[in-house]
Design a protein around this motif. Structure first.
Motif, PDB file in Angstrom:
ATOM      1  N   GLU A 208       0.915  -1.181   0.290  1.00  0.00           N
ATOM      2  CA  GLU A 208      -0.018   0.032  -0.091  1.00  0.00           C
ATOM      3  C   GLU A 208       0.837   1.055  -0.062  1.00  0.00           C
ATOM      4  O   GLU A 208       0.425   2.233  -0.670  1.00  0.00           O
ATOM      5  N   ARG A 209       1.910   1.341   0.757  1.00  0.00           N
ATOM      6  CA  ARG A 209       2.834   2.344   0.775  1.00  0.00           C
ATOM      7  C   ARG A 209       3.665   2.741  -0.052  1.00  0.00           C
ATOM      8  O   ARG A 209       3.879   3.650  -0.791  1.00  0.00           O
ATOM      9  N   ASP A 210       4.357   1.455  -0.542  1.00  0.00           N
ATOM     10  CA  ASP A 210       5.652   1.509  -1.428  1.00  0.00           C
ATOM     11  C   ASP A 210       5.238   1.301  -3.018  1.00  0.00           C
ATOM     12  O   ASP A 210       6.128   1.510  -3.975  1.00  0.00           O
ATOM     13  N   ARG A 211       4.164   0.485  -3.043  1.00  0.00           N
ATOM     14  CA  ARG A 211       3.272   0.504  -4.563  1.00  0.00           C
ATOM     15  C   ARG A 211       4.349  -0.441  -5.327  1.00  0.00           C
ATOM     16  O   ARG A 211       4.885   0.054  -6.512  1.00  0.00           O
ATOM     17  N   PRO A 212       4.889  -1.367  -5.097  1.00  0.00           N
ATOM     18  CA  PRO A 212       5.730  -2.303  -6.019  1.00  0.00           C
ATOM     19  C   PRO A 212       4.740  -2.810  -6.967  1.00  0.00           C
ATOM     20  O   PRO A 212       3.617  -2.971  -6.946  1.00  0.00           O
ATOM     21  N   THR A 213       5.572  -3.239  -8.122  1.00  0.00           N
ATOM     22  CA  THR A 213       4.839  -3.661  -9.187  1.00  0.00           C
ATOM     23  C   THR A 213       4.857  -5.360  -9.424  1.00  0.00           C
ATOM     24  O   THR A 213       4.247  -6.037 -10.096  1.00  0.00           O
ATOM     25  N   LEU A 214       5.925  -6.011  -8.836  1.00  0.00           N
ATOM     26  CA  LEU A 214       6.034  -7.397  -8.674  1.00  0.00           C
ATOM     27  C   LEU A 214       6.626  -7.813  -7.331  1.00  0.00           C
ATOM     28  O   LEU A 214       7.157  -7.179  -6.648  1.00  0.00           O
TER      29      LEU A 214
END
Length: 457
Positions: A208-214
């Protein structure tokens, strides 16, 4: 020589390193390793939870042309010392979490003068110890070229490129956590959000905070997330996919991620294959959940006639097992690595995992050799003879269970206590089942299929 891309970004505990800074740390560490006597062709160990220092040590090994041996910190001290002796480890790099581990094995000197890079494509870069069916683990030797081939496969499978952000929570002492997404991301200029270990709350917070894509998961991690109270409301919208593997992935867990809009791309391979050998593209993850995909570019796969065993050949395959020519010959035939797994290919050319030829237990993503556990079981009090088999478990996938023929003085609690300090906790039997006799085949071998029925009752 394997080195991080200057544009790569590594984030750990709120601090960020770009690829150039990580490479600088690797050069400094390489100098200290050289000063301690680690030269091209040499070996050193690493122990610790996930930390940027491990990645610096990995790239330092590449610069020198040496091999790093990552130790599974979950193992007992006895098991760790056996690996150190087998690999000829004379120096150990310790992460902050394990600064006092394995006393007696020297650490790094404080400072040293840098030297010129010497590492090349065919130099061994990592020796990954993996449990087989013969008891003691074997060290699979992976070269720098194998890592490069694996990184190319990862880029093709996951679309790794600058701007991607990989969330790494699996332990990097396994090639899965290290090399399915993490190292390929750093080589291709992408970002890595590194956690020291998996924690469900920390994973959901980061999503939710760092918004990883994978990200990369194993069934035990998936189960922990799906069962978490926050799962229903968790925002996973930044994840365009997660990779999954290490064992058969239950369909209900795949469906739970798909319901959240996150495709689960299965990846199939082994330590011996660096590990990416067969994998799903994102589109096929949605079209054929449960399939392991297709052979990745540059890698050949075949089903062995008669057994249906999956065999792999390509530049990603190990050079051999460290110090074990006989095991190498048994595993590699004209470059083909026999995986010990049975598969099938459907009418559309997709591959599916169906069974294991090797009698391995896979618990929470960790391979457990029954023979290794049985060796300890043989010395347990009150046991005339015994065998070890996996029992299905909703959290871990499987857990080891001891089936024993009791002798005088048998107590299940004493048998379980016998394993303390001798084997890693994840290898220790969770239960002891007493029987009058072990089920055997006509040739006198223990009937594993019958044992599984015994422990399932």
């Amino acid at each position: 020589m394997i080195a991080p891309h200057p544009a790569a970004r590594l984030v750990f505990a709120g601090a960020t390193l770009d690829g150039a800074a990580l490479a600088g740390q690797a050069r400094s560490l390489a100098a200290r390793l050289r000063a301690a006597g680690v030269a091209r062709g040499g070996r050193f160990g690493w122990i610790g939870t996930n930390h940027p220092a491990m990645l610096a040590a990995f790239f330092a090994a590449a610069e020198i042309g040496a091999a790093m041996v990552p130790f599974n910190w979950r193992l007992s001290e006895e098991e760790l010392r056996w690996i150190a002796r087998d690999a000829g480890i004379a120096l150990l790099v310790r992460g902050p979490s394990h600064a006092a581990a394995l006393p007696g094995i020297p650490g790094l000197p404080d400072r040293a003068e840098p030297g010129a890079p010497e590492g090349g494509p065919m130099d061994p870069l990592l020796i990954g110890y993996t449990s087989g069916t013969t008891g003691r683990p074997k060290g699979a030797v992976l070269t720098q070229s194998a890592f490069a081939a694996n990184a190319a496969a990862a880029r093709a499978v996951f679309g790794l490129a600058p701007g991607e952000r990989v969330l790494t929570v699996l332990p990097m002492f396994h090639v899965g956590g290290l090399n399915i997404q993490t190292v390929p991301a750093l080589l291709h200029g992408a970002g890595v959000l590194l956690h020291d270990r998996f924690d469900a709350d920390a994973f959901l917070d980061a999503a939710e905070r760092d918004r990883p894509t994978l990200s990369l998961v194993v069934p035990a991690v998936m189960a922990a997330l799906v069962a978490h109270p926050r799962w229903a409301t968790a925002d996973l919208s930044s994840l365009r996919a997660v990779g999954a593997g290490s064992s058969e992935v239950p369909l209900h867990l795949i469906e739970a991620f798909h319901a959240k809009g996150v495709p689960v791309q299965q990846v199939y391979g082994a330590t011996e294959t660096s590990p990416i050998a067969i994998a799903q593209m994102r589109e096929e993850a949605l079209a054929a959940p449960g399939s392991i995909g297709r052979p990745v570019p540059g890698v050949e796969a075949r089903l062995v006639p008669g057994t249906g065993e999956i065999a792999i050949r390509g530049p990603n395959v190990m050079a051999g097992y460290w110090g074990d020519a006989a095991a190498t010959r048994a595993a590699l035939d004209d470059g083909w690595f026999a995986t010990g797994d049975v598969g099938r290919i459907d009418a559309d050319g997709r591959w599916w995992f169906t069974d294991r030829l090797k009698h391995l237990i896979i618990s929470g993503g960790e391979n457990i050799s029954p023979a290794e556990v049985e060796r300890v079981l043989a010395g347990a009090p009150g046991v005339r003879e015994g065998a070890v088999v996996g029992r299905p478990d909703p959290r871990w996938g499987e857990v080891p269970v001891a089936v024993v023929v009791p002798a005088e003085g048998f107590e299940a609690a004493r048998v379980l206590a016998h394993f303390e300090g001798r084997l890693a906790r994840f290898k220790q039997p969770r239960d002891v089942v007493a029987v009058e006799a072990l089920p055997r085949t006509a040739l006198g071998k223990v009937a594993v299929a019958e044992l599984r029925k015994v422990v399932a009752r």
